[in-house]
Design a protein around this motif. Structure first.
Motif, PDB file in Angstrom:
ATOM      1  N   ALA A 397      17.946  -8.723  -1.023  1.00  0.00           N
ATOM      2  CA  ALA A 397      18.656  -8.511  -2.283  1.00  0.00           C
ATOM      3  C   ALA A 397      19.817  -7.546  -2.055  1.00  0.00           C
ATOM      4  CB  ALA A 397      17.714  -7.944  -3.336  1.00  0.00           C
ATOM      5  N   ARG A 398      20.963  -7.888  -2.611  1.00  0.00           N
ATOM      6  CA  ARG A 398      22.158  -7.058  -2.421  1.00  0.00           C
ATOM      7  C   ARG A 398      22.143  -5.912  -3.443  1.00  0.00           C
ATOM      8  NH1 ARG A 398      24.469 -12.350  -1.475  1.00  0.00           N
ATOM      9  NH2 ARG A 398      25.100 -12.500  -3.683  1.00  0.00           N
ATOM     10  N   ALA A 399      22.119  -4.707  -2.915  1.00  0.00           N
ATOM     11  CA  ALA A 399      21.948  -3.527  -3.773  1.00  0.00           C
ATOM     12  C   ALA A 399      23.142  -3.250  -4.668  1.00  0.00           C
ATOM     13  CB  ALA A 399      21.671  -2.297  -2.915  1.00  0.00           C
ATOM     14  N   GLU A 400      24.310  -3.800  -4.342  1.00  0.00           N
ATOM     15  CA  GLU A 400      25.521  -3.488  -5.101  1.00  0.00           C
ATOM     16  C   GLU A 400      25.927  -4.596  -6.061  1.00  0.00           C
ATOM     17  OE1 GLU A 400      28.409  -0.596  -4.751  1.00  0.00           O
ATOM     18  OE2 GLU A 400      26.331  -0.195  -5.275  1.00  0.00           O
ATOM     19  N   ASP A 401      25.227  -5.717  -6.068  1.00  0.00           N
ATOM     20  CA  ASP A 401      25.619  -6.809  -6.962  1.00  0.00           C
ATOM     21  C   ASP A 401      25.478  -6.371  -8.416  1.00  0.00           C
ATOM     22  OD1 ASP A 401      26.156  -8.393  -4.839  1.00  0.00           O
ATOM     23  OD2 ASP A 401      24.814 -10.042  -5.420  1.00  0.00           O
ATOM     24  N   PRO A 402      26.554  -6.456  -9.211  1.00  0.00           N
ATOM     25  CA  PRO A 402      26.466  -6.056 -10.615  1.00  0.00           C
ATOM     26  C   PRO A 402      25.881  -7.166 -11.478  1.00  0.00           C
ATOM     27  CG  PRO A 402      28.693  -6.772 -10.132  1.00  0.00           C
ATOM     28  CD  PRO A 402      27.927  -6.849  -8.824  1.00  0.00           C
ATOM     29  N   ASP A 403      25.443  -6.808 -12.666  1.00  0.00           N
ATOM     30  CA  ASP A 403      25.000  -7.832 -13.608  1.00  0.00           C
ATOM     31  C   ASP A 403      26.221  -8.420 -14.320  1.00  0.00           C
ATOM     32  OD1 ASP A 403      25.815  -6.089 -15.641  1.00  0.00           O
ATOM     33  OD2 ASP A 403      23.791  -5.391 -16.074  1.00  0.00           O
ATOM     34  N   GLY A 404      25.974  -9.267 -15.291  1.00  0.00           N
ATOM     35  CA  GLY A 404      27.076  -9.933 -15.973  1.00  0.00           C
ATOM     36  C   GLY A 404      27.995  -8.999 -16.732  1.00  0.00           C
ATOM     37  N   ASP A 405      27.529  -7.790 -17.049  1.00  0.00           N
ATOM     38  CA  ASP A 405      28.362  -6.805 -17.743  1.00  0.00           C
ATOM     39  C   ASP A 405      28.997  -5.801 -16.794  1.00  0.00           C
ATOM     40  OD1 ASP A 405      27.893  -7.826 -20.310  1.00  0.00           O
ATOM     41  OD2 ASP A 405      25.985  -6.780 -20.436  1.00  0.00           O
ATOM     42  N   GLY A 406      28.763  -5.982 -15.478  1.00  0.00           N
ATOM     43  CA  GLY A 406      29.364  -5.088 -14.504  1.00  0.00           C
ATOM     44  C   GLY A 406      28.532  -3.882 -14.135  1.00  0.00           C
ATOM     45  N   TRP A 407      27.262  -3.853 -14.555  1.00  0.00           N
ATOM     46  CA  TRP A 407      26.390  -2.708 -14.258  1.00  0.00           C
ATOM     47  C   TRP A 407      25.563  -3.007 -13.016  1.00  0.00           C
ATOM     48  CZ3 TRP A 407      25.365   1.807 -17.357  1.00  0.00           C
ATOM     49  CH2 TRP A 407      26.275   1.950 -18.429  1.00  0.00           C
ATOM     50  N   THR A 408      25.573  -2.075 -12.067  1.00  0.00           N
ATOM     51  CA  THR A 408      24.821  -2.241 -10.824  1.00  0.00           C
ATOM     52  C   THR A 408      23.350  -1.871 -11.037  1.00  0.00           C
ATOM     53  OG1 THR A 408      25.200   0.037 -10.104  1.00  0.00           O
ATOM     54  CG2 THR A 408      26.871  -1.621  -9.479  1.00  0.00           C
ATOM     55  N   PRO A 409      22.469  -2.292 -10.129  1.00  0.00           N
ATOM     56  CA  PRO A 409      21.071  -1.859 -10.217  1.00  0.00           C
ATOM     57  C   PRO A 409      20.922  -0.339 -10.257  1.00  0.00           C
ATOM     58  CG  PRO A 409      21.251  -3.702  -8.708  1.00  0.00           C
ATOM     59  CD  PRO A 409      22.667  -3.299  -9.057  1.00  0.00           C
ATOM     60  N   LEU A 410      21.781   0.374  -9.522  1.00  0.00           N
ATOM     61  CA  LEU A 410      21.692   1.840  -9.530  1.00  0.00           C
ATOM     62  C   LEU A 410      21.940   2.395 -10.929  1.00  0.00           C
ATOM     63  CD1 LEU A 410      21.382   4.429  -7.748  1.00  0.00           C
ATOM     64  CD2 LEU A 410      23.878   4.516  -7.725  1.00  0.00           C
ATOM     65  N   LEU A 411      22.911   1.840 -11.629  1.00  0.00           N
ATOM     66  CA  LEU A 411      23.194   2.308 -12.983  1.00  0.00           C
ATOM     67  C   LEU A 411      22.016   2.043 -13.914  1.00  0.00           C
ATOM     68  CD1 LEU A 411      26.905   1.120 -13.213  1.00  0.00           C
ATOM     69  CD2 LEU A 411      26.116   3.497 -13.145  1.00  0.00           C
ATOM     70  N   HIS A 412      21.349   0.918 -13.725  1.00  0.00           N
ATOM     71  CA  HIS A 412      20.161   0.641 -14.535  1.00  0.00           C
ATOM     72  C   HIS A 412      19.048   1.641 -14.202  1.00  0.00           C
ATOM     73  CE1 HIS A 412      21.498  -2.896 -16.648  1.00  0.00           C
ATOM     74  NE2 HIS A 412      21.891  -3.467 -15.523  1.00  0.00           N
ATOM     75  N   ALA A 413      18.932   2.021 -12.933  1.00  0.00           N
ATOM     76  CA  ALA A 413      17.934   3.023 -12.540  1.00  0.00           C
ATOM     77  C   ALA A 413      18.260   4.369 -13.177  1.00  0.00           C
ATOM     78  CB  ALA A 413      17.878   3.151 -11.019  1.00  0.00           C
ATOM     79  N   VAL A 414      19.546   4.687 -13.277  1.00  0.00           N
ATOM     80  CA  VAL A 414      19.968   5.925 -13.922  1.00  0.00           C
ATOM     81  C   VAL A 414      19.537   5.925 -15.391  1.00  0.00           C
ATOM     82  CG1 VAL A 414      21.986   7.200 -14.742  1.00  0.00           C
ATOM     83  CG2 VAL A 414      21.883   6.437 -12.363  1.00  0.00           C
ATOM     84  N   LEU A 415      19.772   4.825 -16.088  1.00  0.00           N
ATOM     85  CA  LEU A 415      19.428   4.756 -17.500  1.00  0.00           C
ATOM     86  C   LEU A 415      17.922   4.888 -17.727  1.00  0.00           C
ATOM     87  CD1 LEU A 415      21.838   1.962 -18.788  1.00  0.00           C
ATOM     88  CD2 LEU A 415      22.066   4.435 -19.031  1.00  0.00           C
ATOM     89  N   ARG A 416      17.123   4.522 -16.721  1.00  0.00           N
ATOM     90  CA  ARG A 416      15.673   4.704 -16.815  1.00  0.00           C
ATOM     91  C   ARG A 416      15.231   6.088 -16.364  1.00  0.00           C
ATOM     92  NH1 ARG A 416      11.800   1.249 -17.503  1.00  0.00           N
ATOM     93  NH2 ARG A 416      10.476   2.517 -16.159  1.00  0.00           N
ATOM     94  N   ASN A 417      16.172   6.883 -15.873  1.00  0.00           N
ATOM     95  CA  ASN A 417      15.842   8.201 -15.309  1.00  0.00           C
ATOM     96  C   ASN A 417      14.837   8.047 -14.168  1.00  0.00           C
ATOM     97  OD1 ASN A 417      16.349  10.973 -15.301  1.00  0.00           O
ATOM     98  ND2 ASN A 417      14.556  11.431 -16.574  1.00  0.00           N
ATOM     99  N   ASP A 418      15.028   6.997 -13.370  1.00  0.00           N
ATOM    100  CA  ASP A 418      14.068   6.584 -12.340  1.00  0.00           C
ATOM    101  C   ASP A 418      14.536   7.071 -10.972  1.00  0.00           C
ATOM    102  OD1 ASP A 418      12.274   5.306 -10.691  1.00  0.00           O
ATOM    103  OD2 ASP A 418      12.332   3.411 -11.792  1.00  0.00           O
ATOM    104  N   ALA A 419      14.207   8.319 -10.644  1.00  0.00           N
ATOM    105  CA  ALA A 419      14.648   8.909  -9.378  1.00  0.00           C
ATOM    106  C   ALA A 419      14.129   8.139  -8.159  1.00  0.00           C
ATOM    107  CB  ALA A 419      14.244  10.375  -9.299  1.00  0.00           C
ATOM    108  N   PRO A 420      12.859   7.703  -8.103  1.00  0.00           N
ATOM    109  CA  PRO A 420      12.395   6.937  -6.936  1.00  0.00           C
ATOM    110  C   PRO A 420      13.203   5.652  -6.724  1.00  0.00           C
ATOM    111  CG  PRO A 420      10.522   7.766  -8.156  1.00  0.00           C
ATOM    112  CD  PRO A 420      11.718   8.039  -9.002  1.00  0.00           C
ATOM    113  N   ALA A 421      13.530   4.950  -7.800  1.00  0.00           N
ATOM    114  CA  ALA A 421      14.334   3.732  -7.659  1.00  0.00           C
ATOM    115  C   ALA A 421      15.736   4.062  -7.164  1.00  0.00           C
ATOM    116  CB  ALA A 421      14.399   2.987  -8.989  1.00  0.00           C
ATOM    117  N   ILE A 422      16.294   5.160  -7.666  1.00  0.00           N
ATOM    118  CA  ILE A 422      17.625   5.581  -7.213  1.00  0.00           C
ATOM    119  C   ILE A 422      17.609   5.846  -5.715  1.00  0.00           C
ATOM    120  CG2 ILE A 422      19.293   7.486  -7.317  1.00  0.00           C
ATOM    121  CD1 ILE A 422      18.616   7.689 -10.326  1.00  0.00           C
TER     122      ILE A 422
END
Length: 581
Positions: A397-422
């Motif tokens: 899985a490509r870690a930098e691929d954005p979703d349809g709105d331009g948000w990367t998986p890392l940004l979604h991890a930030v919104l969850r406050n998910d440090a392990p995922a980050i």
């Protein structure tokens, strides 16, 4: 996208002298209103008529017109005065910008105020009164343009310059109709009280000035300017979308246990219905017809929407309650023509790693977006499934691929406050700096959204600590300075990291304590305006210049005085005296 409630919140501290001992015994303060029996509700209503109120403390946004401002010029300020007078007391204010999260936690729980005004009926964190009024989003344009849009699919809306607020139901609806590339987003800021142009209503002024063709905004913003004489046409949007709700009933909220206060306020409002109506009409609030509201209006109501609103928690529960899917069942579905990628999406939502692995052998695309625009990796991160996230990363899985709105998986991890995922994403190729649409960095989003564990993880992993964002040129330290820390030791224990922790780590990494925004505003000025004395002390200790001036020539001390920030004012004065000795 979350729907923004375009309002500030007003709070009241009321001390009722209960004359109904039976009610006090039957319904103690820790009992939520929804648990009351009808007898207890009747007793509370009776007690409200006999209660006396010693004060009327209002939590108001210092810069969010036409709702409220520090000068008391908004219609919420005016309504607060009417209610306070009816209850035999007067208004005093606790100022706090209300674009921030943790609304009831940092008002109800800290006793800064006891009532939140202009919240939607049924607001989940409060007990709400009967609705005062119903209003809607509008398309605001100059009257001489005579656009008269019949729907949000009007092709002109894809060519005109359209302004929207960053967090807005109407922005989502426009995007659903393909109106994206010509949209100008008014970004969420922390300094509307300091810079008038940063308040959400300003886009309507840009329409008046000819800088935008249309402002797609919450109705009261546009109605206010029209009421003041601006040459505007307001077109309600509540009948232009049958899926996303565009109209809302607004009420006053109290703590879920405060039945007496609820009834007392309702009695006061009912007794002064015509005064409330005149205030709303004078401010040009587009009033939608509403049989159960204190004040109804002429704008036709939409009625029941075709798509019910489902909470994120409920959607997650529904997605996780898939039946057990065996390989034999999968083989049967695929043999019958099921789409392997769609089955793969379902396996991700179920966090079923065995199923995910099996479908990869059947040709599933590990990076293909689902119908909602999420990559499998983004979907896994959003669900908080670390094991599936790690599995996907380990299998291509490509870690930098954005979703349809331009948000990367890392940004979604930030919104969850998910440090392990980050940390997992960064270890497998994600960039710590890839911004969200609009130029917000992961670190700035983490601090803005109060995701402090995520922020500390990003700082530790090398995020640029002085990288400014948006046209305002706000640095991470400025954003941290805008949020007060927990007010009690108990809150610190339950909330974990806070803004002081993040600011301290930014400074330890060398953050520029005297960085200035586009308007010359420094972190110290922001902290002073927010009456954040601990932050003021930390910044001064780190070398913040108390005599620095913004573009308007004002110092941090001026900002504190302007916003009636007593603690910050006293601290700055004390330090100023010490430095002269």
């Amino acid at each position: 996208m979350k729907t923004a409630i375009c309002s500030s919140l007003i709070g009241i501290l009321m001390t009722p002298l209960l004359a109904n001992d039976a009610f006090a015994q039957a319904a103690p303060n820790n009992k939520a209103f929804e648990e009351f029996t009808q007898i207890e509700r009747d007793a509370a209503r009776s007690a409200a008529r006999k209660a006396h109120f010693s004060s009327f403390r209002v939590c108001g946004d210092p810069g969010n017109m036409p709702f409220s401002n520090i000068k008391g010029e908004g219609f919420e300020n005016k309504i607060a005065e009417v209610v306070a007078k009816a209850l035999g007391t007067s208004v005093s204010y606790f100022w706090r910008p209300y674009i921030e999260r943790g609304m009831t936690r940092q008002t109800f729980d800290t006793n800064d105020c006891d009532i939140l005004m202009d919240v939607p009926v049924g607001y989940e964190s409060a007990l709400t009164t009967a609705p005062l009024y119903r209003t809607t989003y509008v398309l605001a344009s100059r009257a001489d343009r005579a656009y008269d849009f019949k729907s949000l699919s009007d092709p002109r809306l894809k060519k005109l310059q359209v302004g929207v607020y960053e967090l807005s139901a109407l922005r989502q609806s426009l995007a659903d109709h393909g109106i994206v590339s010509n949209v100008h987003v008014h970004e969420v800021t922390h300094d509307g009280d300091l810079v008038e142009e940063h308040q959400p209503w300003w886009q309507v002024q840009e329409v008046v000035d000819g800088k935008l063709d249309v402002a797609a905004v919450w109705g009261p913003f546009a109605g206010w300017l029209k009421a003041k004489g601006a040459p505007l046409t307001l077109q309600p949007t509540n009948l232009l979308d049958n899926v996303i709700p565009m109209e809302f009933e607004m009420a006053i909220g109290v703590r879920k246990t405060d039945a007496i206060e609820k009834y007392a306020i309702e009695d006061a409002l009912n007794a002064h219905r015509e005064e409330i109506r005149k205030i709303l009409e004078d401010y040009g609030v587009p009033l939608v017809e509403c049989a159960n509201c204190l004040v109804s209006g002429p704008v036709r109501a939409h009625g029941i929407y075709t798509a019910p609103t489902v909470s994120a928690e409920e959607m997650t529960r529904l997605r996780r309650e898939h039946p057990v899917v065996t390989r034999e069942r999968l083989d049967g579905w695929l043999a019958d023509g099921a789409d392997v990628d769609r089955e793969f999406d379902d396996a991700i939502l179920a966090a079923d790693n065995d199923r995910v692995a099996y479908l990869l052998t059947k040709g599933a695309d590990i990076n293909k977006k689902d119908p909602q625009g999420y990559t499998p990796l983004a979907a896994s991160v959003r669900l908080g499934s670390l094991s599936t996230t790690l599995f996907l990363l380990d299998h291509g899985a490509r870690a930098e691929d954005p979703d349809g709105d331009g948000w990367t998986p890392l940004l979604h991890a930030v919104l969850r406050n998910d440090a392990p995922a980050i940390e997992a994403l960064l270890a497998r190729g994600a960039s710590v700096e890839t911004p969200a649409p609009g130029g917000y960095t992961p670190l700035s989003i983490a601090i803005e959204e109060k995701k402090y564990d995520a922020a500390r993880s990003l700082i530790a992993k090398g995020a640029k600590i002085d990288e400014p964002v948006n046209a305002k040129r706000l640095t991470p330290l400025m954003i941290a300075a805008s949020d007060p820390p927990p007010r009690s030791a108990a809150a610190k224990l339950t909330q974990g990291s806070n803004s002081i922790d993040v600011a301290r780590e930014l400074l330890a990494k060398g953050a520029n304590v005297n960085a200035a925004s586009a308007e010359g505003v420094t972190p110290l000025m922001i902290a002073a305006a927010r009456d954040n004395a601990p932050m003021v002390g930390l910044l001064l200790q780190a070398g913040a210049k108390a005599d620095a001036r913004d573009a308007a020539g004002e110092t941090a001390r001026d900002a504190a005085a302007k916003n009636e920030s007593g603690s910050a004012t006293r601290l700055l004065d004390l330090l100023a005296k010490s430095s002269t000795k």
